[in-house]
Design a protein around this motif. Sequence first.
Motif, PDB file in Angstrom:
ATOM      1  N   THR A 198       0.834  -1.209   0.000  1.00 19.66           N
ATOM      2  CA  THR A 198       0.000   0.000   0.000  1.00 19.66           C
ATOM      3  C   THR A 198       0.865   1.255   0.000  1.00 19.66           C
ATOM      4  O   THR A 198       0.631   2.177  -0.795  1.00 19.66           O
ATOM      5  CB  THR A 198      -0.943   0.005   1.229  1.00 19.66           C
ATOM      6  OG1 THR A 198      -1.787  -1.140   1.154  1.00 19.66           O
ATOM      7  CG2 THR A 198      -1.797   1.257   1.271  1.00 19.66           C
ATOM      8  N   LEU A 199       1.864   1.293   0.859  1.00 16.27           N
ATOM      9  CA  LEU A 199       2.762   2.459   0.901  1.00 16.27           C
ATOM     10  C   LEU A 199       3.545   2.604  -0.396  1.00 16.27           C
ATOM     11  O   LEU A 199       3.706   3.715  -0.920  1.00 16.27           O
ATOM     12  CB  LEU A 199       3.726   2.338   2.086  1.00 16.27           C
ATOM     13  CG  LEU A 199       3.098   2.420   3.476  1.00 16.27           C
ATOM     14  CD1 LEU A 199       4.148   2.139   4.541  1.00 16.27           C
ATOM     15  CD2 LEU A 199       2.445   3.778   3.700  1.00 16.27           C
ATOM     16  N   LEU A 200       4.034   1.501  -0.926  1.00 15.09           N
ATOM     17  CA  LEU A 200       4.782   1.552  -2.185  1.00 15.09           C
ATOM     18  C   LEU A 200       3.886   2.006  -3.332  1.00 15.09           C
ATOM     19  O   LEU A 200       4.278   2.861  -4.130  1.00 15.09           O
ATOM     20  CB  LEU A 200       5.398   0.187  -2.488  1.00 15.09           C
ATOM     21  CG  LEU A 200       6.162   0.066  -3.806  1.00 15.09           C
ATOM     22  CD1 LEU A 200       7.255   1.127  -3.931  1.00 15.09           C
ATOM     23  CD2 LEU A 200       6.736  -1.326  -3.949  1.00 15.09           C
ATOM     24  N   ASN A 201       2.684   1.475  -3.412  1.00 15.86           N
ATOM     25  CA  ASN A 201       1.770   1.897  -4.479  1.00 15.86           C
ATOM     26  C   ASN A 201       1.446   3.381  -4.398  1.00 15.86           C
ATOM     27  O   ASN A 201       1.334   4.051  -5.430  1.00 15.86           O
ATOM     28  CB  ASN A 201       0.485   1.063  -4.462  1.00 15.86           C
ATOM     29  CG  ASN A 201       0.665  -0.267  -5.134  1.00 15.86           C
ATOM     30  OD1 ASN A 201       1.519  -0.446  -5.989  1.00 15.86           O
ATOM     31  ND2 ASN A 201      -0.141  -1.234  -4.745  1.00 15.86           N
ATOM     32  N   ASP A 202       1.289   3.907  -3.196  1.00 14.56           N
ATOM     33  CA  ASP A 202       1.062   5.350  -3.037  1.00 14.56           C
ATOM     34  C   ASP A 202       2.241   6.137  -3.583  1.00 14.56           C
ATOM     35  O   ASP A 202       2.065   7.144  -4.278  1.00 14.56           O
ATOM     36  CB  ASP A 202       0.825   5.716  -1.572  1.00 14.56           C
ATOM     37  CG  ASP A 202      -0.534   5.281  -1.064  1.00 14.56           C
ATOM     38  OD1 ASP A 202      -1.412   4.946  -1.894  1.00 14.56           O
ATOM     39  OD2 ASP A 202      -0.724   5.277   0.176  1.00 14.56           O
ATOM     40  N   GLY A 230       4.604   9.228  -8.293  1.00 12.09           N
ATOM     41  CA  GLY A 230       5.578   9.306  -9.378  1.00 12.09           C
ATOM     42  C   GLY A 230       4.917   9.464 -10.731  1.00 12.09           C
ATOM     43  O   GLY A 230       5.349  10.273 -11.557  1.00 12.09           O
ATOM     44  N   VAL A 231       3.858   8.728 -10.961  1.00 15.69           N
ATOM     45  CA  VAL A 231       3.137   8.823 -12.237  1.00 15.69           C
ATOM     46  C   VAL A 231       2.488  10.194 -12.372  1.00 15.69           C
ATOM     47  O   VAL A 231       2.528  10.809 -13.439  1.00 15.69           O
ATOM     48  CB  VAL A 231       2.089   7.698 -12.371  1.00 15.69           C
ATOM     49  CG1 VAL A 231       1.199   7.922 -13.570  1.00 15.69           C
ATOM     50  CG2 VAL A 231       2.766   6.346 -12.464  1.00 15.69           C
ATOM     51  N   GLN A 282       7.107   8.401 -17.886  1.00 14.37           N
ATOM     52  CA  GLN A 282       6.337   7.877 -16.759  1.00 14.37           C
ATOM     53  C   GLN A 282       7.053   6.699 -16.112  1.00 14.37           C
ATOM     54  O   GLN A 282       7.104   6.593 -14.887  1.00 14.37           O
ATOM     55  CB  GLN A 282       4.940   7.461 -17.215  1.00 14.37           C
ATOM     56  CG  GLN A 282       4.048   8.621 -17.551  1.00 14.37           C
ATOM     57  CD  GLN A 282       2.702   8.177 -18.096  1.00 14.37           C
ATOM     58  OE1 GLN A 282       2.530   7.026 -18.503  1.00 14.37           O
ATOM     59  NE2 GLN A 282       1.748   9.082 -18.107  1.00 14.37           N
ATOM     60  N   MET A 283       7.634   5.824 -16.922  1.00 21.71           N
ATOM     61  CA  MET A 283       8.347   4.676 -16.367  1.00 21.71           C
ATOM     62  C   MET A 283       9.593   5.126 -15.594  1.00 21.71           C
ATOM     63  O   MET A 283       9.912   4.564 -14.542  1.00 21.71           O
ATOM     64  CB  MET A 283       8.697   3.690 -17.474  1.00 21.71           C
ATOM     65  CG  MET A 283       7.450   2.985 -18.008  1.00 21.71           C
ATOM     66  SD  MET A 283       7.771   1.813 -19.302  1.00 21.71           S
ATOM     67  CE  MET A 283       8.446   0.469 -18.351  1.00 21.71           C
ATOM     68  N   HIS A 284      10.277   6.150 -16.097  1.00 24.51           N
ATOM     69  CA  HIS A 284      11.419   6.703 -15.361  1.00 24.51           C
ATOM     70  C   HIS A 284      10.955   7.277 -14.021  1.00 24.51           C
ATOM     71  O   HIS A 284      11.618   7.088 -12.994  1.00 24.51           O
ATOM     72  CB  HIS A 284      12.116   7.800 -16.181  1.00 24.51           C
ATOM     73  CG  HIS A 284      13.049   7.281 -17.219  1.00 24.51           C
ATOM     74  ND1 HIS A 284      14.302   6.809 -16.926  1.00 24.51           N
ATOM     75  CD2 HIS A 284      12.911   7.163 -18.560  1.00 24.51           C
ATOM     76  CE1 HIS A 284      14.910   6.424 -18.035  1.00 24.51           C
ATOM     77  NE2 HIS A 284      14.075   6.613 -19.041  1.00 24.51           N
ATOM     78  N   SER A 285       9.831   7.950 -14.031  1.00 25.08           N
ATOM     79  CA  SER A 285       9.297   8.540 -12.811  1.00 25.08           C
ATOM     80  C   SER A 285       8.882   7.465 -11.814  1.00 25.08           C
ATOM     81  O   SER A 285       9.108   7.590 -10.603  1.00 25.08           O
ATOM     82  CB  SER A 285       8.117   9.455 -13.155  1.00 25.08           C
ATOM     83  OG  SER A 285       7.695  10.150 -12.017  1.00 25.08           O
ATOM     84  N   ILE A 286       8.289   6.396 -12.310  1.00 19.41           N
ATOM     85  CA  ILE A 286       7.915   5.267 -11.451  1.00 19.41           C
ATOM     86  C   ILE A 286       9.172   4.657 -10.834  1.00 19.41           C
ATOM     87  O   ILE A 286       9.208   4.382  -9.630  1.00 19.41           O
ATOM     88  CB  ILE A 286       7.108   4.218 -12.248  1.00 19.41           C
ATOM     89  CG1 ILE A 286       5.718   4.779 -12.586  1.00 19.41           C
ATOM     90  CG2 ILE A 286       7.008   2.901 -11.479  1.00 19.41           C
ATOM     91  CD1 ILE A 286       4.972   3.988 -13.639  1.00 19.41           C
ATOM     92  N   ALA A 287      10.198   4.463 -11.645  1.00 19.22           N
ATOM     93  CA  ALA A 287      11.451   3.895 -11.131  1.00 19.22           C
ATOM     94  C   ALA A 287      12.056   4.802 -10.064  1.00 19.22           C
ATOM     95  O   ALA A 287      12.511   4.325  -9.012  1.00 19.22           O
ATOM     96  CB  ALA A 287      12.441   3.691 -12.270  1.00 19.22           C
TER      97      ALA A 287
END
Length: 166
Positions: A18-22, A27-28, A39-44
């Motif tokens: 849950t914390l990681l998904n937030d 990031g997205v 977007q993938m760079h931001s997620i990473a």
Amino acid sequence: MFSSTEELHEGLVYHAVTLLNDALRQGVIAANTSDPIEQMHSIAHSYLDWAESNPTLFRFLVDGLNGPIRPGGTLHRYASSMRDLYHRKLTEAQRLGILSEDTDIDISTMMLHCLVKGGNMMFLTRSTDPWFDGDTRSTRELAERIFAKFMDNLVRANTPTAKEKA
């Protein structure tokens, strides 16, 4: 509150996910919505921020992801959602002409999965891994640079030809 060790384990995994998904969602939101690669760079970047800020939960999560994953459990849902996210973003990049039409999205998705699993292990085992002897960069910096290089190479190797663009 928990009737068994398994329930406690599932509760901790659920909390970590849950914390990681937030963090990933933030990031997205911060990324350019018209560029799936950005977007993938931001997620990473968000993933690495979270891993660095939550080392205990990160270790717990990675340990769980590297063991048997119970179908239908939190880890299974998380792993499946990440696979689907990678696949969606790469498919979108292909649709937008960032990646060529003949890019194997399934293989590219699996390559990303392997890269992330390796990066996870880098965080957990760096202090005992002789490959990193003498490297003064932080694990975070190395992981970020490796991901960026991988994505740059993936895009460059799969850039549409002039014929495809026409």
